[in-house]
Write a protein that holds these residues in place. Structure first.
Motif, PDB file in Angstrom:
ATOM      1  N   VAL A  83      38.912 113.977  75.049  1.00 23.80           N
ATOM      2  CA  VAL A  83      39.483 113.599  76.343  1.00 23.80           C
ATOM      3  C   VAL A  83      39.784 112.107  76.406  1.00 23.80           C
ATOM      4  O   VAL A  83      40.928 111.703  76.616  1.00 23.80           O
ATOM      5  CB  VAL A  83      38.542 114.009  77.492  1.00 23.80           C
ATOM      6  N   ASP A  84      38.778 111.269  76.213  1.00 25.81           N
ATOM      7  CA  ASP A  84      38.953 109.814  76.313  1.00 25.81           C
ATOM      8  C   ASP A  84      39.066 109.213  74.920  1.00 25.81           C
ATOM      9  O   ASP A  84      38.236 108.409  74.491  1.00 25.81           O
ATOM     10  CB  ASP A  84      37.775 109.198  77.070  1.00 25.81           C
ATOM     11  N   GLN A  85      40.112 109.585  74.202  1.00 24.27           N
ATOM     12  CA  GLN A  85      40.216 109.213  72.797  1.00 24.27           C
ATOM     13  C   GLN A  85      40.438 107.725  72.575  1.00 24.27           C
ATOM     14  O   GLN A  85      40.204 107.223  71.470  1.00 24.27           O
ATOM     15  CB  GLN A  85      41.349 109.999  72.138  1.00 24.27           C
ATOM     16  N   ASP A  86      40.880 107.001  73.589  1.00 24.77           N
ATOM     17  CA  ASP A  86      41.089 105.564  73.439  1.00 24.77           C
ATOM     18  C   ASP A  86      39.835 104.758  73.762  1.00 24.77           C
ATOM     19  O   ASP A  86      39.807 103.538  73.554  1.00 24.77           O
ATOM     20  CB  ASP A  86      42.237 105.097  74.335  1.00 24.77           C
ATOM     21  N   ARG A  87      38.771 105.433  74.255  1.00 20.20           N
ATOM     22  CA  ARG A  87      37.542 104.732  74.651  1.00 20.20           C
ATOM     23  C   ARG A  87      36.304 105.191  73.887  1.00 20.20           C
ATOM     24  O   ARG A  87      35.438 104.381  73.562  1.00 20.20           O
ATOM     25  CB  ARG A  87      37.287 104.931  76.149  1.00 20.20           C
ATOM     26  N   TYR A  88      36.220 106.498  73.624  1.00 21.36           N
ATOM     27  CA  TYR A  88      34.969 107.044  73.104  1.00 21.36           C
ATOM     28  C   TYR A  88      35.190 107.892  71.849  1.00 21.36           C
ATOM     29  O   TYR A  88      36.289 108.379  71.585  1.00 21.36           O
ATOM     30  CB  TYR A  88      34.282 107.905  74.164  1.00 21.36           C
ATOM     31  N   GLN A  89      34.082 108.077  71.132  1.00 22.72           N
ATOM     32  CA  GLN A  89      34.051 108.953  69.966  1.00 22.72           C
ATOM     33  C   GLN A  89      32.919 109.972  70.129  1.00 22.72           C
ATOM     34  O   GLN A  89      32.018 109.787  70.944  1.00 22.72           O
ATOM     35  CB  GLN A  89      33.809 108.137  68.690  1.00 22.72           C
ATOM     36  N   VAL A  90      32.988 111.021  69.312  1.00 24.34           N
ATOM     37  CA  VAL A  90      31.953 112.054  69.288  1.00 24.34           C
ATOM     38  C   VAL A  90      31.497 112.231  67.847  1.00 24.34           C
ATOM     39  O   VAL A  90      32.323 112.345  66.936  1.00 24.34           O
ATOM     40  CB  VAL A  90      32.476 113.396  69.839  1.00 24.34           C
ATOM     41  N   ALA A  91      30.186 112.261  67.643  1.00 23.61           N
ATOM     42  CA  ALA A  91      29.629 112.434  66.301  1.00 23.61           C
ATOM     43  C   ALA A  91      28.834 113.729  66.220  1.00 23.61           C
ATOM     44  O   ALA A  91      28.278 114.195  67.224  1.00 23.61           O
ATOM     45  CB  ALA A  91      28.727 111.255  65.938  1.00 23.61           C
ATOM     46  N   THR A  92      28.783 114.308  65.031  1.00 22.24           N
ATOM     47  CA  THR A  92      27.817 115.363  64.731  1.00 22.24           C
ATOM     48  C   THR A  92      26.937 114.859  63.597  1.00 22.24           C
ATOM     49  O   THR A  92      27.429 114.222  62.659  1.00 22.24           O
ATOM     50  CB  THR A  92      28.495 116.683  64.317  1.00 22.24           C
ATOM     51  N   VAL A  93      25.641 115.137  63.695  1.00 22.79           N
ATOM     52  CA  VAL A  93      24.690 114.690  62.677  1.00 22.79           C
ATOM     53  C   VAL A  93      23.766 115.855  62.340  1.00 22.79           C
ATOM     54  O   VAL A  93      23.122 116.418  63.233  1.00 22.79           O
ATOM     55  CB  VAL A  93      23.857 113.486  63.158  1.00 22.79           C
ATOM     56  N   THR A  94      23.713 116.219  61.065  1.00 23.46           N
ATOM     57  CA  THR A  94      22.853 117.303  60.596  1.00 23.46           C
ATOM     58  C   THR A  94      21.684 116.728  59.807  1.00 23.46           C
ATOM     59  O   THR A  94      21.884 116.009  58.825  1.00 23.46           O
ATOM     60  CB  THR A  94      23.639 118.275  59.700  1.00 23.46           C
ATOM     61  N   PHE A  95      20.467 117.043  60.248  1.00 22.41           N
ATOM     62  CA  PHE A  95      19.249 116.635  59.549  1.00 22.41           C
ATOM     63  C   PHE A  95      18.725 117.813  58.725  1.00 22.41           C
ATOM     64  O   PHE A  95      19.031 118.972  59.028  1.00 22.41           O
ATOM     65  CB  PHE A  95      18.164 116.218  60.544  1.00 22.41           C
ATOM     66  N   ASP A  96      17.912 117.517  57.710  1.00 22.49           N
ATOM     67  CA  ASP A  96      17.294 118.625  56.984  1.00 22.49           C
ATOM     68  C   ASP A  96      16.104 119.195  57.753  1.00 22.49           C
ATOM     69  O   ASP A  96      15.714 120.345  57.541  1.00 22.49           O
ATOM     70  CB  ASP A  96      16.889 118.216  55.567  1.00 22.49           C
TER      71      ASP A  96
END
Length: 361
Positions: free
Chosen positions: A82-95
């Motif tokens: 949605v707010d591609q000019d302001r924010y990012q989204v991350a995914t992080v996978t742990f073991d």
């Protein structure tokens, strides 16, 4: 496997992949459960932060002395839908799940934490529910030619349901994203969509129609910019997700018109378009608000019959796996390559199809 034509709809191409025994013919007790989560979504990340910055702060904040042996097995960072000019989204996978994140498991309420940014701190949010849209591209690109949206199924999880069993691999993020990027064109924005269709302890009265409306609103909101509104949309859906996507494609108001016009393809993975034997599931949800949802998935469901009547034919590519595994790949085997090929075909054709469709308006 073959492409389907849907009469009287914006949806041109529908493709189904199923296991050798159809869903409605399953024998014995069906079990549906949410995968054990070791992957978390972090949202509202400042656009100035790099992936290395994010992962470094995640380790500093959540991997305490007791969790020194825990490793990050996979990750992605992409502009917000949605707010591609302001924010990012991350995914992080742990073991393993870090002790500081145990309370996040299963909760739809994100936990805030701060990341230093210059002279101030940027507040981000971490959770594991993955409700709504999650981007899985691992780059900063915001200029795309196609939106490819994966919709999870009954009692599913927008990340975990696509993750290989007993593995850290999530093929959409870890295989497909790179394979699409390698092709260079067309440029594809990859997203997953999650919604709360838990079976047990679910107090929601939402059914197929409400899920479809939620999907439609989320997709519309993620395509507000003028250069996004005529971008083709292709869906890949598992189980109930296919029904949700099909109902979405048949609904909407003038506000949603361009989303519906841009929707051109759907690949179905084990979608019970003619219903399923749901006796065991009905016992599980008896007395709960979500009883109606399970009833609507039965073999005699009027909702599904109306949906099925809108299609001319259904063809299948059998996979010798159970229903849940239809949406999972642990490596680039022949089944993965076959599905990837069909996704490439849909993506390539969608650009031409939608360009012609909007030019004819």
């Amino acid at each position: 496997m073959a492409l389907q034509k849907r009469r009287g709809s914006f949806l041109d191409n529908t493709l189904e992949i199923s296991k050798k025994q159809k869903i409605g013919e399953d024998k014995g007790k069906q079990t549906v459960g949410r995968p054990y989560a070791t992957t978390f979504r972090i949202s509202d990340i400042d656009i100035k932060l790099s992936k290395d910055d994010v992962l470094r702060h995640v380790k500093e904040r959540f991997l305490t002395d007791n969790d020194e042996s825990i490793q990050i097995k996979g990750s992605s960072l992409a502009p917000s839908p949605v707010d591609q000019d302001r924010y990012q989204v991350a995914t992080v996978t742990f073991d393993k799940v870090p002790s500081a994140l145990v309370d996040c498991l299963g909760s739809q309420i994100p936990n805030p934490f701060q990341i230093p940014l210059g002279n101030h701190r940027s507040t981000t949010f971490i959770e594991s529910a993955f409700i709504g849209l999650t981007p899985l591209n691992d780059n900063s690109n915001v200029n795309f030619d196609v939106d490819l949206i994966f919709v999870t199924g009954l009692a599913g999880h927008a990340f975990g349901s696509w993750k290989a069993t007993n593995s850290y691999t999530m093929w959409i993020r870890d295989f497909l994203e790179g394979d699409i990027e390698h092709r260079q064109a067309p440029r594809v924005r990859i997203l997953t969509y999650g919604y709360d269709s838990r079976l047990l302890c679910n107090t929601s009265t939402a059914g197929i129609t409400e899920f479809a409306q939620g999907l439609l609103e989320s997709v519309t909101n993620a395509r507000r910019l003028s250069d996004q509104q005529e971008r083709p949309i292709a869906f890949v859906a598992h189980s109930l997700g296919g029904i949700v996507a099909l109902v979405m494609a048949s609904r909407g108001t003038d506000h949603h018109r361009k989303v519906l016009r841009a929707t051109c393809a759907l690949i179905c993975l084990g979608v019970p378009n003619r219903g399923m034997r749901n006796d065991e599931l009905k016992k599980m949800v008896k007395g709960q608000p979500n009883e109606r949802l399970i009833s609507d998935l039965g073999m005699r469901s009027e909702t599904l019959q109306r949906l099925h009547d809108a299609f001319s034919r259904i063809f299948s590519l059998p996979r010798n796996v159970d229903h849940s595994a239809l949406a999972k790949f642990s490596y680039r085997d022949e089944d993965y390559q076959n599905l990837r090929g069909r996704i490439f075909d849909c993506v390539d054709k969608s650009v031409r199809t939608i360009r012609t469709r909007f030019l004819s308006d």
